[in-house]
Design a protein around this motif. Sequence first.
Motif, PDB file in Angstrom:
ATOM      1  N   MET A   1      47.802  45.455   3.181  1.00  0.00           N
ATOM      2  CA  MET A   1      48.505  45.936   4.377  1.00  0.00           C
ATOM      3  C   MET A   1      47.852  47.190   4.941  1.00  0.00           C
ATOM      4  N   THR A   2      47.332  48.037   4.051  1.00  0.00           N
ATOM      5  CA  THR A   2      46.664  49.249   4.533  1.00  0.00           C
ATOM      6  C   THR A   2      45.399  48.878   5.303  1.00  0.00           C
ATOM      7  N   LYS A   3      44.660  47.893   4.765  1.00  0.00           N
ATOM      8  CA  LYS A   3      43.425  47.485   5.442  1.00  0.00           C
ATOM      9  C   LYS A   3      43.705  46.992   6.853  1.00  0.00           C
ATOM     10  N   LEU A   4      44.807  46.268   7.004  1.00  0.00           N
ATOM     11  CA  LEU A   4      45.135  45.732   8.321  1.00  0.00           C
ATOM     12  C   LEU A   4      45.931  46.729   9.146  1.00  0.00           C
ATOM     13  N   ASP A   5      46.344  47.800   8.493  1.00  0.00           N
ATOM     14  CA  ASP A   5      47.143  48.820   9.150  1.00  0.00           C
ATOM     15  C   ASP A   5      48.425  48.230   9.742  1.00  0.00           C
ATOM     16  N   ILE A   6      49.111  47.421   8.967  1.00  0.00           N
ATOM     17  CA  ILE A   6      50.359  46.834   9.449  1.00  0.00           C
ATOM     18  C   ILE A   6      51.288  46.617   8.250  1.00  0.00           C
ATOM     19  N   ASP A   7      52.515  47.037   8.386  1.00  0.00           N
ATOM     20  CA  ASP A   7      53.481  46.860   7.305  1.00  0.00           C
ATOM     21  C   ASP A   7      54.171  45.516   7.483  1.00  0.00           C
ATOM     22  N   LEU A   8      53.940  44.609   6.535  1.00  0.00           N
ATOM     23  CA  LEU A   8      54.490  43.262   6.702  1.00  0.00           C
ATOM     24  C   LEU A   8      55.894  43.123   6.136  1.00  0.00           C
ATOM     25  N   THR A   9      56.354  44.146   5.431  1.00  0.00           N
ATOM     26  CA  THR A   9      57.644  43.969   4.772  1.00  0.00           C
ATOM     27  C   THR A   9      58.825  44.279   5.703  1.00  0.00           C
ATOM     28  N   VAL A  10      58.546  44.801   6.887  1.00  0.00           N
ATOM     29  CA  VAL A  10      59.644  44.983   7.840  1.00  0.00           C
ATOM     30  C   VAL A  10      59.657  43.787   8.787  1.00  0.00           C
ATOM     31  N   ASP A  11      60.717  43.708   9.626  1.00  0.00           N
ATOM     32  CA  ASP A  11      60.732  42.645  10.615  1.00  0.00           C
ATOM     33  C   ASP A  11      60.827  41.249   9.999  1.00  0.00           C
ATOM     34  N   ILE A  12      61.619  41.110   8.957  1.00  0.00           N
ATOM     35  CA  ILE A  12      61.687  39.808   8.299  1.00  0.00           C
ATOM     36  C   ILE A  12      62.404  38.800   9.203  1.00  0.00           C
TER      37      ILE A  12
END
Lengths: 197, 234
Positions: A131-142
């Motif tokens: 997630m850091t590499k993509l600079d996006i937090d995937l655990t929100v917005d489920i």
Amino acid sequence: MFGRTAAQLVREVNNDDQHIRRFNYDLFDKVIAEIQEHFQQVTTIMEKGQEENEDGQITSVDENYNGAVIHHQSILRNKRCLLAYMYHRANRLQRLRWQLGAVLPEDVKGLLHPSEKEFVKSYSEALSSYMTKLDIDLTVDITPPKDPYIQVRVLDNIGEVLLGDQSTSLVRNSIHFVKRSEAETLISQGLLEEFTG
Amino acid sequence: MDSGNGSEDGTPWGRGDGQGDDDDINRDWGHKDIPNDVEVLKRVWRNEKSAPEILAYESLLVERVQEQIANMEENILAAAESLDDMMLSIFEMDVNRLMFLLRAYLRVRLSKIDKFALHIMRTADLWDRLSPQEQEYASKFVDVLSKHMHDSVLGKLEKAYESMMKQAASSEENDMIVEPNLDTYVFCRSKTALGTFQLDDKGDETVDMMPNDLYILRYRPVRNLIETDRIELV
């Protein structure tokens, strides 16, 4: 009966859906012991077979051969059951990582096998680094966002929290109108709840 | 992927006729291309969600969308003074929805990688479908999982039984690797008339694909049609 203990172990993860139960060392060790026992048997039978056939040929009609196959199959079955048990639990732990974030609560940690704790840690690291590499937090917005803002009720005294560009004081039972994306982490950690009154 | 298709329906994102208002907004906000990319991302996400196996990573699309999101956020910040709250919240919702799509897309891919990591790693064709970051994640995940399994179970077994890929050393194939079931059924829709399409090798089973009709078909025979973007999964 062969394989019964292992089946019991698997049933344990199948029964309740979401919860992690205490790691069942008792059954687990029993199955491991069973496997070792089966392996002993296979080895003994094979050796006996060798002795009886002095010329070194084992024929498939040899009665001992069938015994060895049953023990061998029991080992395979037990192995699969053990792995299934671990794998199911691992999946549940992965889900917890998504819901609660990188740090597991102490009460969950107490239920785990040492190797499972290690697993959660490394899994979490792999996920975070992705997630850091993509600079996006995937655990929100489920769930798909309906409204960018929601009302939340504070369940515990949290203190000053930076929401958006301003710091908000989250006092127990107070109600706030906040951005959904910012509240989601706190909601999944059980610090806030969505207020639908 | 060509961003010129995929907006033929009259959704709010579509660039169809009679949407002069939308065009005005787009011009003002300088993101005229969004509707198309959003539409494409939506379809790509739905395909990924419904397909049993992992599909090729849409790296260009993801890059474009990430850029768009950054632009939109910048624009919102820049215009925060001049717009009223209502408009601001609508634009924010716009960004959030796009963010959701992007996250959902990346998430569903990760969940497939988690599930089929061993299989994907051992199949060059599937491995090439991952983004570099996903490849890194997948190899880490396999390491983590196998370490876990060895520490807990496999290390306690005899040599002949300690493999995670095989049930026993005597197994001829890797019979412990989970693979997606490609014969599962999927809902799909074709954008154009594809004519008569053969569903099995012998040609006993065929289907006439009409535009915009829904079909429930086995995934395996239609997987090429998804790759070449002639049908979409719903």
